[in-house]
Design a protein around this motif. Structure first.
Motif, PDB file in Angstrom:
ATOM      1  N   VAL A  95       0.833  -1.205   0.000  1.00 36.26           N
ATOM      2  CA  VAL A  95       0.000   0.000   0.000  1.00 36.26           C
ATOM      3  C   VAL A  95       0.867   1.255   0.000  1.00 36.26           C
ATOM      4  O   VAL A  95       0.642   2.189  -0.767  1.00 36.26           O
ATOM      5  N   GLN A 110      -8.252   5.669  -6.275  1.00 40.33           N
ATOM      6  CA  GLN A 110      -8.491   4.616  -7.260  1.00 40.33           C
ATOM      7  C   GLN A 110      -7.185   4.074  -7.837  1.00 40.33           C
ATOM      8  O   GLN A 110      -7.012   2.868  -8.013  1.00 40.33           O
ATOM      9  N   GLN A 113      -5.460   1.892  -5.269  1.00 36.91           N
ATOM     10  CA  GLN A 113      -6.100   0.574  -5.203  1.00 36.91           C
ATOM     11  C   GLN A 113      -5.688  -0.296  -6.380  1.00 36.91           C
ATOM     12  O   GLN A 113      -5.410  -1.492  -6.225  1.00 36.91           O
ATOM     13  N   ARG A 114      -5.640   0.295  -7.567  1.00 36.79           N
ATOM     14  CA  ARG A 114      -5.251  -0.474  -8.752  1.00 36.79           C
ATOM     15  C   ARG A 114      -3.825  -0.992  -8.621  1.00 36.79           C
ATOM     16  O   ARG A 114      -3.542  -2.175  -8.889  1.00 36.79           O
ATOM     17  N   SER A 170      -2.075  -1.351  -5.840  1.00 40.61           N
ATOM     18  CA  SER A 170      -1.920  -2.236  -4.680  1.00 40.61           C
ATOM     19  C   SER A 170      -2.279  -3.672  -5.022  1.00 40.61           C
ATOM     20  O   SER A 170      -1.737  -4.617  -4.433  1.00 40.61           O
ATOM     21  N   ARG A 171      -3.215  -3.837  -5.949  1.00 45.53           N
ATOM     22  CA  ARG A 171      -3.637  -5.196  -6.316  1.00 45.53           C
ATOM     23  C   ARG A 171      -2.521  -5.974  -7.016  1.00 45.53           C
ATOM     24  O   ARG A 171      -2.611  -7.201  -7.140  1.00 45.53           O
ATOM     25  N   MET A 172      -1.488  -5.282  -7.471  1.00 49.19           N
ATOM     26  CA  MET A 172      -0.424  -5.950  -8.224  1.00 49.19           C
ATOM     27  C   MET A 172       0.696  -6.468  -7.341  1.00 49.19           C
ATOM     28  O   MET A 172       1.562  -7.203  -7.804  1.00 49.19           O
ATOM     29  N   ASP A 217       1.007  -6.871   0.232  1.00 52.36           N
ATOM     30  CA  ASP A 217       1.181  -5.819   1.237  1.00 52.36           C
ATOM     31  C   ASP A 217       1.893  -6.386   2.459  1.00 52.36           C
ATOM     32  O   ASP A 217       1.387  -6.372   3.571  1.00 52.36           O
TER      33      ASP A 217
END
Length: 825
Positions: A444, A482, A485-486, A488-490, A493
């Motif tokens: 994050v 946004q 978030q995009r 972070s999904r890659m 954490d």
């Protein structure tokens, strides 16, 4: 899907749709030229959807244009976005099973082509606003053209441009050009240059006085007539500044720029309940219709990417618009009714503007483009239908960067790591920082910093990026959330260590820009040296002053300035700098001539920054020898001690070379320095420092230049001394190689009929005849003539002064002597 004529009345592109359809059926590719306001962005996709069974993909250069186009087409069909018309931009997609027209950004299209080059289910591609020449636009054009040529000859392609300068585009695509002419309203031009002095733009900076003038011009435009006012400014910071100067006008002030959320952008494109001032960046130049606009105020500025490849600095800089862009902007005032444009410059300045903007490929950082080319299988772009080839030097720098990131191999082929970097959907440097930084600082936090770095100009109010990051976390815009978030999904954490905020942010910045890691040149100062070798300064009064180490996120250099200016940075410690710039850390052994002597040391460096320096006690003798030779070349032969004998020998050799030529050696400074390693020989091998050079036996060393038989003949050709009739052996002065000289008293050469000759009889010696006291009396190379005509005058002048010395009447027959005459004679 084409709506009925009554819903699109007044859109000129409708008249060319039959020709467009025929061209597509005949050749499969068409170039459509249609100025803003003709309806090309909305009607052409709907018309083409009626001709093909599959999906029509429309590519727009900007997200706001993609959403606006989809929304307008859906409204013409009386539907919601996501039914037969949808859109897909980074972080948002609204399509459904019935979608026939999908509007995307050119970046999304490039990523889709990389995943699925055949574009399964797509029967037509429309590339809108090709004239803007963004990197993604050029790539999308080239990739689709190659797909048509190799995989999908049935794929239709329409390239649309708002300007008539389409010769290159038509040539690249081998396509016919169809033109639609706009029935726009007249626009009255008002020239409104500032009355006072305004500083030219430097880097991203805009003189606040110009922004004051823009605000004043907006007030004038509101007073001059009805309708909304569209204001063009270079970036989001300037929009905020001017908005703050337009309070209390009784109108709504709204902004339109690329960093806003989609909802805010869409709101700016809808009519308001009352009169509006719309402050916009260049995204409003084309593709979009801002309803209600009757006046345009143009600052005359635009923000574009520029890269200093030599120093590794890339940034968005503020430049004057082109005449083509100025015309596009002015045209926004005449979309719906007669309008007015207020240009904040003079007619004379207008004539000096460039005709059109440079394409991004000519000036921007090409790292992302180079990665896309490598993914596509054309690392150098050769063979692709690019409107302009990438500059060779800029592409080489980009490929070197990708190799350093591990994204491509030595042959330019993309690696698995390169595919992961490309999948992040951001600049390769930032993708690397995200992937590698997540393990150290958490996914994050890494995503938050990368999302902040991806913005064109993070609003900080200063140069402290940590402060900007904390402020963004506290009051996070939806668009930034946004993107976080995009990203972070890659990545996971999970941080391996818990770093403080400044070190965490600094590590991510350093991973993205390791060559911008910088160390203070002196304690407490504002001057820094970056790892890439660029000198940089903090702004006066910066709160970062005195920080030993910085991770620099943004820096630029004004042309002609000796140093770069640090715009945004993070304090870090040396350990974090070493960690972020690990690929730049090196240890070298350095033996060289430095500051006037041989220096032997072992150095740890971070790029150009010296970290640790230790003296070497046992340097390689060959390296020491090379350093000494370098010192001689730099400082000259004065480093050697030239005894009287060494100077005399050098003069004799110079005489031989002058008189006889080769193989006698050249002993000029240049020649001796060039062959110093040969003639200094063992003496040089024993030397270790400057002082040792002063102890070299130069005379002995010079004799090494003489080969056999010259060495044996030297005393014969150029004797050191000559015996005169008195028996004295007098040293010959060879200072002037063209005229060797012998200084001798007159009495010692009595009886000599002529001067001796040197160099195998080629060169007569110059006699410098002296008085008994050693003072010059005459100079001659012809003794016979001197005895007859010169000597009588010398005798008359000197015999009274020196009565004890012989002064014969016939010196040619007299006996030479070194002594005085006996007393009484």
């Amino acid at each position: 899907m084409l709506p009925p004529p009554e819903t699109t009345v007044g859109l000129p592109v409708r008249t060319v749709l039959p020709a467009l359809g025929a061209g597509i059926e005949r050749a499969g590719v068409v170039v459509l030229v249609a100025p803003p306001g003709t309806g090309k962005t909305t009607l052409v996709p709907l018309a083409l959807a009626d001709r093909v069974p599959g999906r029509v993909v429309v590519a727009e250069p900007r997200r706001v244009a993609a959403r606006a186009a989809a929304r307008w087409m859906a409204s013409l069909l009386g539907e919601r976005v996501g039914d037969r018309v949808g859109f897909a931009v980074r972080g948002e997609r609204r399509v459904g099973p019935a979608t026939r027209v999908e509007v995307v950004t050119t970046g999304v299209l490039v990523r889709r082509l990389q995943r699925d080059p055949e574009l399964a289910g797509v029967d037509a591609v429309i590339l809108d606003e090709c004239h803007e020449r963004h990197l993604d636009s050029d790539l999308a054009l080239a990739f689709v053209a190659e797909v048509r040529a190799t995989l999908r000859p049935d794929l239709r392609l329409v390239a649309m441009s708002a300007t008539a300068d389409t010769r290159r585009l038509a040539q690249v695509l081998d396509a016919a050009v169809i033109e639609a002419h706009a029935a726009t309203y007249p626009v009255e031009v008002h020239w409104c240059p500032p009355a006072g002095r305004v500083e030219p733009t430097h880097g991203p900076r805009v003189d606040p006085r110009l922004l004051d003038h823009v605000a004043a011009t907006v007030r004038r435009a509101l007073a001059d007539g009805p309708g909304d006012v569209l204001v063009f400014l270079p970036g989001a910071r300037e929009l905020t500044t001017v908005a703050g100067r337009l309070t209390g006008l009784g109108v709504d002030v709204v902004t339109l720029h690329g960093r806003q959320t989609g909802a805010n952008q869409d709101a700016a494109l809808r009519p308001g309940p009352r009169r509006r001032v719309v402050l916009a960046t260049s995204i409003a130049e084309s593709s979009l219709t801002v309803p209600g606009v009757r006046a345009v105020v143009d600052s005359g500025l635009s923000r574009v990417p520029r890269t200093d490849h030599a120093r590794g600095l890339d940034a968005l800089v503020t430049v004057a618009v082109s005449r083509a862009s100025a015309a596009q902007r002015a045209g926004r005032a005449g979309r719906e009714a007669p309008g007015r444009v207020y240009r904040c410059w003079s007619p004379a300045q207008h004539e000096r503007l460039p005709a059109r903007a440079e394409p991004e490929i000519a000036t921007a950082d090409l790292t992302g483009l180079a990665l896309e080319l490598a993914l596509w299988g054309h690392p150098d772009g050769a063979g692709l239908a690019l409107p302009d080839p990438p500059p060779a030097g800029a592409l080489r720098v980009a490929q070197d960067t990708l190799r350093a990131l591990g994204a491509i191999d030595a042959e330019g082929r993309v690696t698995e790591r390169g595919r992961a970097i490309a999948a992040a959907g951001t600049h390769p440097r930032l993708a690397r920082a995200l992937l590698d930084g997540a393990a150290a600082v958490g996914g994050v936090r890494a995503a938050e910093v990368v999302a902040l770095l991806a913005e064109d100009a993070p609003a900080t109010g200063g140069d402290d990026l940590v402060a900007a990051w904390r402020g963004r976390r506290k009051d996070a815009p939806a668009a930034w959330r946004q993107e976080v978030q995009r990203l972070s999904r890659m990545v996971p954490d999970r941080a391996a260590t818990s770093l403080p905020d400044d070190q965490a942010v600094g590590l991510v910045v350093g991973l993205a820009y390791p060559e911008r890691l910088a160390r203070a040149r002196r304690s407490g100062g504002t001057a820094y040296l970056m790892a890439g070798g660029t000198a940089a300064d903090l702004a006066p009064g910066s709160g970062l002053a005195g920080t030993p180490w910085l991770a620099v996120a943004d820096a630029d250099r004004t042309p002609g300035a000796p140093t770069a200016r640090i715009r945004l940075a993070v304090p870090v410690d040396e350990g974090t700098a070493r960690r972020a710039g690990a690929a730049l850390v090196s240890q070298t052994t350095e033996v060289g001539w430095i500051d006037g002597d041989v220096v032997a040391r072992r150095i740890d460096r971070l790029g150009a920054i010296t970290l640790v320096e230790r003296a070497l006690t046992d340097p390689d003798p060959e390296l020491v020898r090379s350093a000494l030779l370098d010192g001689l070349r730099r400082e000259g032969l004065r480093l050697l001690t030239w005894s009287r004998e060494a100077v005399a020998l050098r003069d004799r050799l110079a005489f031989c070379r002058w008189t006889l030529g080769e193989p006698w050696p050249d002993v000029s400074d240049a020649a001796l320095l060039a062959r110093a390693g040969t003639w200094l020989g063992p003496e040089l091998g024993r030397a270790r420092h400057r002082a040792d050079l002063g102890r070299v036996a130069v005379e002995v060393a010079l004799r090494r230049l003489l080969a056999w038989p010259e060495a044996a003949r030297l005393d014969q050709v150029a004797p050191e001394r000559i015996e005169v009739p008195s028996g004295s052996r007098i040293r010959v002065d060879y200072t002037d190689p063209a005229a060797p000289a012998l200084a001798v008293k007159v009495q010692e050469v009595f009886g000599w009929p002529e001067v001796p000759r040197l160099a195998d009889g080629r060169v007569p010696v110059v006699l410098r005849l002296l008085s008994p006291a050693g003072r010059p009396t005459a100079v001659t190379q012809d003794l016979g003539s001197f005895w007859k005509s010169g000597y009588p005058q010398v005798r008359a002048e000197l015999r009274g002064r020196y009565p004890r010395h012989p002064w014969p009447d016939d010196p040619a027959a007299a006996t030479a002597t070194r002594r005085t005459s006996p007393r009484g004679r």
